[in-house]
Design an enzyme around this catalytic site. Sequence first.
Site, PDB file in Angstrom:
ATOM      1  N   ASP A  34     183.949  52.992 172.920  1.00 47.58           N
ATOM      2  CA  ASP A  34     184.895  53.327 173.985  1.00 47.58           C
ATOM      3  C   ASP A  34     184.135  53.342 175.296  1.00 47.58           C
ATOM      4  O   ASP A  34     183.388  54.283 175.581  1.00 47.58           O
ATOM      5  CB  ASP A  34     185.529  54.696 173.701  1.00 47.58           C
ATOM      6  CG  ASP A  34     186.575  55.083 174.731  1.00 47.58           C
ATOM      7  OD1 ASP A  34     186.700  54.386 175.757  1.00 47.58           O
ATOM      8  OD2 ASP A  34     187.260  56.101 174.523  1.00 47.58           O
ATOM      9  N   TYR A  51     198.208  51.147 188.161  1.00 45.71           N
ATOM     10  CA  TYR A  51     197.410  49.940 187.911  1.00 45.71           C
ATOM     11  C   TYR A  51     196.901  49.347 189.229  1.00 45.71           C
ATOM     12  O   TYR A  51     195.728  48.955 189.334  1.00 45.71           O
ATOM     13  CB  TYR A  51     198.289  48.936 187.164  1.00 45.71           C
ATOM     14  CG  TYR A  51     197.656  47.622 186.833  1.00 45.71           C
ATOM     15  CD1 TYR A  51     196.687  47.512 185.843  1.00 45.71           C
ATOM     16  CD2 TYR A  51     198.052  46.460 187.496  1.00 45.71           C
ATOM     17  CE1 TYR A  51     196.122  46.284 185.523  1.00 45.71           C
ATOM     18  CE2 TYR A  51     197.500  45.223 187.182  1.00 45.71           C
ATOM     19  CZ  TYR A  51     196.530  45.145 186.194  1.00 45.71           C
ATOM     20  OH  TYR A  51     195.982  43.925 185.884  1.00 45.71           O
ATOM     21  N   LYS A  90     192.980  48.919 190.202  1.00 50.40           N
ATOM     22  CA  LYS A  90     192.431  47.595 190.453  1.00 50.40           C
ATOM     23  C   LYS A  90     191.900  47.469 191.885  1.00 50.40           C
ATOM     24  O   LYS A  90     190.939  46.732 192.137  1.00 50.40           O
ATOM     25  CB  LYS A  90     193.486  46.529 190.178  1.00 50.40           C
ATOM     26  CG  LYS A  90     193.807  46.359 188.702  1.00 50.40           C
ATOM     27  CD  LYS A  90     192.577  46.007 187.888  1.00 50.40           C
ATOM     28  CE  LYS A  90     192.912  45.563 186.475  1.00 50.40           C
ATOM     29  NZ  LYS A  90     191.701  45.267 185.682  1.00 50.40           N
TER      30      LYS A  90
END
Length: 301
Positions: free
Chosen positions: A72, A170, A174
Amino acid sequence: MICKDRVVIVTGAGRGLGRAHALEFARQGAKVVVNDLGVSRDGAGEQTEGPAAEVVAEIRALGGEAVASPHDIATDDGAKALIQLAVDTFGRLDVLVNNAGFLRDRMLINLGEDEWDAVMRVHLKGHFLPLKYAGQHWRAESKAGRQPDARIINTSSGAGLLGSVGQGNYSAAKAGIVGLTLVASAELGRYGVTVNAIAPAARTRMTEEVFAATMAAPGEGEFDAMAPENVSPTVVWLGSPLSADVTGRVFELEGGKIVIMEGFRHGASVDKGERWDPADVDPVVRDLLAKSATPEPVYGA
Protein backbone atom coordinates in the site's frame (compact mmCIF):
# COMPACT_ATOMS: atom_id res chain seq x y z
CA MET A 1 15.09 -0.93 -26.19
CA ILE A 2 15.51 2.64 -24.92
CA CYS A 3 15.17 1.47 -21.28
CA LYS A 4 17.35 -1.64 -21.51
CA ASP A 5 18.29 -2.92 -18.02
CA ARG A 6 16.68 0.03 -16.25
CA VAL A 7 14.69 -0.88 -13.13
CA VAL A 8 11.23 0.63 -13.08
CA ILE A 9 8.46 0.78 -10.47
CA VAL A 10 4.92 1.38 -11.72
CA THR A 11 2.22 1.85 -9.09
CA GLY A 12 -1.36 0.92 -9.89
CA ALA A 13 0.04 -1.33 -12.61
CA GLY A 14 -2.49 -4.16 -12.50
CA ARG A 15 -4.90 -2.60 -14.97
CA GLY A 16 -5.46 0.31 -17.36
CA LEU A 17 -2.72 2.89 -17.78
CA GLY A 18 -0.38 1.31 -15.23
CA ARG A 19 -0.56 -2.08 -16.94
CA ALA A 20 0.11 -0.45 -20.32
CA HIS A 21 3.12 1.42 -18.88
CA ALA A 22 4.55 -1.71 -17.27
CA LEU A 23 4.25 -3.74 -20.47
CA GLU A 24 5.80 -1.02 -22.64
CA PHE A 25 8.70 -0.56 -20.25
CA ALA A 26 9.27 -4.31 -20.42
CA ARG A 27 9.19 -4.25 -24.23
CA GLN A 28 11.83 -1.52 -24.08
CA GLY A 29 14.14 -3.72 -21.97
CA ALA A 30 13.29 -2.59 -18.44
CA LYS A 31 12.92 -4.75 -15.36
CA VAL A 32 9.58 -3.89 -13.78
CA VAL A 33 8.14 -3.84 -10.28
CA VAL A 34 4.37 -4.17 -10.77
CA ASN A 35 2.61 -2.57 -7.80
CA ASP A 36 -1.15 -3.02 -7.38
CA LEU A 37 -3.55 -3.77 -4.51
CA GLY A 38 -6.15 -5.32 -6.80
CA VAL A 39 -9.06 -3.42 -5.27
CA SER A 40 -12.18 -2.08 -7.01
CA ARG A 41 -12.60 1.11 -9.05
CA ASP A 42 -13.44 3.13 -5.92
CA GLY A 43 -10.65 1.59 -3.84
CA ALA A 44 -12.98 -0.69 -1.89
CA GLY A 45 -13.17 -4.46 -1.72
CA GLU A 46 -10.73 -7.18 -0.78
CA GLN A 47 -7.08 -6.74 -1.66
CA THR A 48 -5.92 -9.35 -4.18
CA GLU A 49 -2.59 -10.04 -5.86
CA GLY A 50 -4.35 -11.23 -9.03
CA PRO A 51 -4.00 -8.17 -11.33
CA ALA A 52 -0.32 -7.55 -10.45
CA ALA A 53 0.51 -11.24 -10.83
CA GLU A 54 -1.19 -11.34 -14.24
CA VAL A 55 0.89 -8.41 -15.52
CA VAL A 56 4.06 -10.02 -14.18
CA ALA A 57 3.12 -13.19 -16.07
CA GLU A 58 2.55 -11.15 -19.26
CA ILE A 59 5.97 -9.53 -18.93
CA ARG A 60 7.69 -12.84 -18.35
CA ALA A 61 5.89 -14.29 -21.38
CA LEU A 62 7.52 -11.48 -23.39
CA GLY A 63 10.89 -12.63 -22.11
CA GLY A 64 11.17 -9.80 -19.60
CA GLU A 65 11.82 -9.62 -15.86
CA ALA A 66 9.20 -8.48 -13.36
CA VAL A 67 8.10 -8.89 -9.76
CA ALA A 68 4.73 -8.16 -8.14
CA SER A 69 4.35 -5.71 -5.27
CA PRO A 70 1.31 -5.87 -2.95
CA HIS A 71 2.38 -2.82 -0.94
CA ASP A 72 0.00 0.00 0.00
CA ILE A 73 1.94 2.98 -1.29
CA ALA A 74 -0.19 5.43 0.71
CA THR A 75 1.38 4.13 3.93
CA ASP A 76 4.87 4.93 5.13
CA ASP A 77 5.84 1.30 5.60
CA GLY A 78 4.33 0.26 2.26
CA ALA A 79 6.10 2.95 0.24
CA LYS A 80 9.42 2.22 1.93
CA ALA A 81 9.04 -1.52 1.31
CA LEU A 82 8.18 -0.91 -2.35
CA ILE A 83 11.45 0.92 -2.99
CA GLN A 84 13.37 -1.73 -1.07
CA LEU A 85 11.75 -4.51 -3.10
CA ALA A 86 13.10 -3.01 -6.33
CA VAL A 87 16.61 -2.67 -4.90
CA ASP A 88 16.61 -6.12 -3.29
CA THR A 89 15.24 -7.84 -6.40
CA PHE A 90 17.12 -6.08 -9.18
CA GLY A 91 20.00 -4.37 -7.37
CA ARG A 92 19.04 -0.81 -8.26
CA LEU A 93 16.21 1.62 -9.02
CA ASP A 94 16.10 3.97 -12.00
CA VAL A 95 12.48 5.01 -12.57
CA LEU A 96 9.39 5.55 -10.44
CA VAL A 97 6.04 5.94 -12.19
CA ASN A 98 3.39 7.11 -9.74
CA ASN A 99 0.09 6.05 -11.28
CA ALA A 100 -2.15 4.46 -8.61
CA GLY A 101 -5.54 6.02 -7.93
CA PHE A 102 -9.30 5.67 -7.80
CA LEU A 103 -12.41 7.84 -7.91
CA ARG A 104 -15.11 8.87 -5.44
CA ASP A 105 -17.03 11.32 -7.64
CA ARG A 106 -19.61 13.63 -6.10
CA MET A 107 -20.76 17.23 -6.46
CA LEU A 108 -19.06 19.36 -3.82
CA ILE A 109 -22.16 19.99 -1.71
CA ASN A 110 -22.74 16.23 -1.52
CA LEU A 111 -19.12 15.18 -1.08
CA GLY A 112 -18.45 13.33 2.16
CA GLU A 113 -15.37 13.89 4.29
CA ASP A 114 -14.43 10.22 3.92
CA GLU A 115 -14.69 10.51 0.11
CA TRP A 116 -12.44 13.57 0.19
CA ASP A 117 -9.89 11.88 2.46
CA ALA A 118 -9.81 8.62 0.49
CA VAL A 119 -9.05 10.33 -2.83
CA MET A 120 -6.46 12.64 -1.29
CA ARG A 121 -4.82 9.65 0.37
CA VAL A 122 -4.40 7.45 -2.69
CA HIS A 123 -3.53 10.18 -5.21
CA LEU A 124 -1.60 12.82 -3.30
CA LYS A 125 -0.16 10.86 -0.38
CA GLY A 126 0.28 7.88 -2.69
CA HIS A 127 2.53 10.05 -4.87
CA PHE A 128 4.40 11.72 -2.03
CA LEU A 129 5.51 8.66 -0.07
CA PRO A 130 7.04 6.60 -2.91
CA LEU A 131 8.65 9.79 -4.23
CA LYS A 132 10.09 10.50 -0.79
CA TYR A 133 11.69 7.09 -0.34
CA ALA A 134 12.90 6.84 -3.93
CA GLY A 135 14.44 10.29 -3.45
CA GLN A 136 16.15 9.18 -0.26
CA HIS A 137 17.60 6.16 -2.07
CA TRP A 138 18.94 8.27 -4.93
CA ARG A 139 20.35 10.88 -2.55
CA ALA A 140 22.28 8.13 -0.76
CA GLU A 141 23.55 6.80 -4.08
CA SER A 142 24.67 10.29 -5.11
CA LYS A 143 26.49 10.90 -1.84
CA ALA A 144 28.21 7.52 -2.22
CA GLY A 145 29.64 8.67 -5.55
CA ARG A 146 27.20 6.73 -7.70
CA GLN A 147 25.30 9.61 -9.34
CA PRO A 148 21.90 8.33 -10.52
CA ASP A 149 20.33 8.92 -13.91
CA ALA A 150 16.89 8.61 -12.37
CA ARG A 151 13.35 9.55 -13.31
CA ILE A 152 10.04 10.17 -11.56
CA ILE A 153 6.90 10.39 -13.67
CA ASN A 154 3.82 11.54 -11.76
CA THR A 155 0.23 11.24 -12.96
CA SER A 156 -1.92 14.35 -12.87
CA SER A 157 -5.05 14.88 -14.97
CA GLY A 158 -6.87 17.42 -17.06
CA ALA A 159 -9.15 17.62 -14.03
CA GLY A 160 -6.20 18.85 -11.99
CA LEU A 161 -5.14 21.38 -14.61
CA LEU A 162 -8.54 22.77 -15.64
CA GLY A 163 -11.01 21.37 -13.09
CA SER A 164 -13.82 18.86 -13.60
CA VAL A 165 -17.42 19.20 -12.44
CA GLY A 166 -18.34 16.48 -9.94
CA GLN A 167 -14.69 15.76 -9.18
CA GLY A 168 -13.67 18.38 -6.65
CA ASN A 169 -11.67 15.91 -4.54
CA TYR A 170 -9.96 14.34 -7.57
CA SER A 171 -9.26 17.73 -9.19
CA ALA A 172 -7.72 19.09 -6.00
CA ALA A 173 -5.53 16.00 -5.56
CA LYS A 174 -4.37 16.05 -9.17
CA ALA A 175 -3.60 19.79 -8.97
CA GLY A 176 -1.59 19.05 -5.84
CA ILE A 177 0.42 16.49 -7.79
CA VAL A 178 1.50 19.21 -10.23
CA GLY A 179 2.73 21.35 -7.35
CA LEU A 180 4.52 18.34 -5.85
CA THR A 181 6.15 17.66 -9.23
CA LEU A 182 7.52 21.19 -9.48
CA VAL A 183 8.97 21.14 -5.97
CA ALA A 184 10.47 17.65 -6.38
CA SER A 185 12.06 18.67 -9.68
CA ALA A 186 13.79 21.59 -7.98
CA GLU A 187 14.86 19.61 -4.91
CA LEU A 188 16.01 16.33 -6.47
CA GLY A 189 17.85 17.60 -9.53
CA ARG A 190 21.15 17.75 -7.65
CA TYR A 191 20.94 13.99 -7.12
CA GLY A 192 20.54 13.18 -10.80
CA VAL A 193 16.75 12.88 -10.72
CA THR A 194 14.29 14.43 -13.16
CA VAL A 195 10.63 14.79 -12.18
CA ASN A 196 7.82 15.31 -14.67
CA ALA A 197 4.07 14.75 -14.76
CA ILE A 198 1.58 13.53 -17.32
CA ALA A 199 -2.10 14.38 -17.71
CA PRO A 200 -3.44 11.39 -19.65
CA ALA A 201 -6.78 10.83 -21.32
CA ALA A 202 -7.59 7.17 -21.88
CA ARG A 203 -10.30 4.56 -21.47
CA THR A 204 -9.75 2.76 -18.17
CA ARG A 205 -11.92 1.50 -15.31
CA MET A 206 -11.95 5.05 -13.97
CA THR A 207 -13.18 6.63 -17.21
CA GLU A 208 -15.00 3.93 -19.16
CA GLU A 209 -18.46 5.19 -18.19
CA VAL A 210 -17.66 8.72 -19.35
CA PHE A 211 -16.24 7.61 -22.68
CA ALA A 212 -19.05 5.11 -23.25
CA ALA A 213 -21.56 7.94 -22.86
CA THR A 214 -19.76 10.52 -24.98
CA MET A 215 -17.73 8.70 -27.63
CA ALA A 216 -18.54 6.00 -30.14
CA ALA A 217 -16.33 2.93 -30.10
CA PRO A 218 -13.79 2.83 -32.95
CA GLY A 219 -14.69 0.76 -35.97
CA GLU A 220 -12.70 -2.27 -37.05
CA GLY A 221 -9.26 -1.18 -38.19
CA GLU A 222 -9.70 2.39 -36.90
CA PHE A 223 -7.23 4.01 -34.55
CA ASP A 224 -8.51 3.75 -30.97
CA ALA A 225 -7.56 7.16 -29.63
CA MET A 226 -8.67 6.29 -26.11
CA ALA A 227 -6.61 3.10 -25.70
CA PRO A 228 -4.35 3.42 -22.63
CA GLU A 229 -1.43 2.01 -24.65
CA ASN A 230 -1.28 5.33 -26.53
CA VAL A 231 -0.09 7.15 -23.41
CA SER A 232 2.75 4.78 -22.52
CA PRO A 233 5.35 5.61 -25.23
CA THR A 234 5.85 9.12 -23.85
CA VAL A 235 5.96 7.78 -20.29
CA VAL A 236 8.65 5.30 -21.32
CA TRP A 237 10.60 8.06 -23.07
CA LEU A 238 10.40 10.15 -19.90
CA GLY A 239 11.81 7.16 -18.02
CA SER A 240 14.69 6.67 -20.44
CA PRO A 241 18.18 8.23 -20.57
CA LEU A 242 17.01 10.24 -23.59
CA SER A 243 14.99 12.63 -21.37
CA ALA A 244 17.83 13.60 -19.02
CA ASP A 245 17.47 17.33 -19.79
CA VAL A 246 13.67 17.46 -19.28
CA THR A 247 12.31 18.17 -15.80
CA GLY A 248 9.51 20.08 -14.11
CA ARG A 249 7.18 19.68 -17.09
CA VAL A 250 3.58 18.51 -17.52
CA PHE A 251 2.60 16.59 -20.65
CA GLU A 252 -1.02 16.12 -21.69
CA LEU A 253 -1.31 12.86 -23.62
CA GLU A 254 -4.28 11.60 -25.62
CA GLY A 255 -4.30 9.26 -28.58
CA GLY A 256 -1.46 10.36 -30.84
CA LYS A 257 -1.31 13.87 -29.37
CA ILE A 258 1.43 15.20 -27.09
CA VAL A 259 0.84 18.64 -25.55
CA ILE A 260 3.22 20.63 -23.34
CA MET A 261 0.95 22.15 -20.71
CA GLU A 262 1.79 25.66 -19.58
CA GLY A 263 0.60 26.43 -16.08
CA PHE A 264 0.48 29.58 -14.04
CA ARG A 265 2.84 32.27 -15.31
CA HIS A 266 3.14 35.91 -14.33
CA GLY A 267 0.90 37.86 -16.68
CA ALA A 268 -0.11 41.49 -17.05
CA SER A 269 0.50 43.58 -13.93
CA VAL A 270 0.37 47.07 -12.47
CA ASP A 271 2.47 48.25 -9.51
CA LYS A 272 1.24 51.48 -7.94
CA GLY A 273 4.13 51.58 -5.51
CA GLU A 274 1.77 52.13 -2.58
CA ARG A 275 -1.38 50.62 -1.08
CA TRP A 276 -4.49 50.70 -3.25
CA ASP A 277 -7.80 52.20 -2.30
CA PRO A 278 -10.48 49.50 -2.83
CA ALA A 279 -12.50 51.80 -5.09
CA ASP A 280 -9.52 52.18 -7.44
CA VAL A 281 -8.93 48.44 -7.84
CA ASP A 282 -11.92 47.73 -10.10
CA PRO A 283 -10.83 49.57 -13.29
CA VAL A 284 -7.24 48.43 -12.88
CA VAL A 285 -8.12 44.73 -12.53
CA ARG A 286 -10.61 44.91 -15.41
CA ASP A 287 -7.91 46.38 -17.63
CA LEU A 288 -5.49 43.61 -16.62
CA LEU A 289 -8.14 40.95 -17.31
CA ALA A 290 -8.75 42.43 -20.76
CA LYS A 291 -5.05 41.98 -21.51
CA SER A 292 -4.99 38.38 -20.24
CA ALA A 293 -5.93 35.07 -21.85
CA THR A 294 -9.38 33.74 -21.05
CA PRO A 295 -9.14 30.61 -18.85
CA GLU A 296 -9.97 27.33 -20.56
CA PRO A 297 -13.33 25.94 -19.45
CA VAL A 298 -13.73 23.44 -16.60
CA TYR A 299 -14.51 19.93 -17.88
CA GLY A 300 -18.24 19.33 -17.69
CA ALA A 301 -19.15 22.99 -17.25
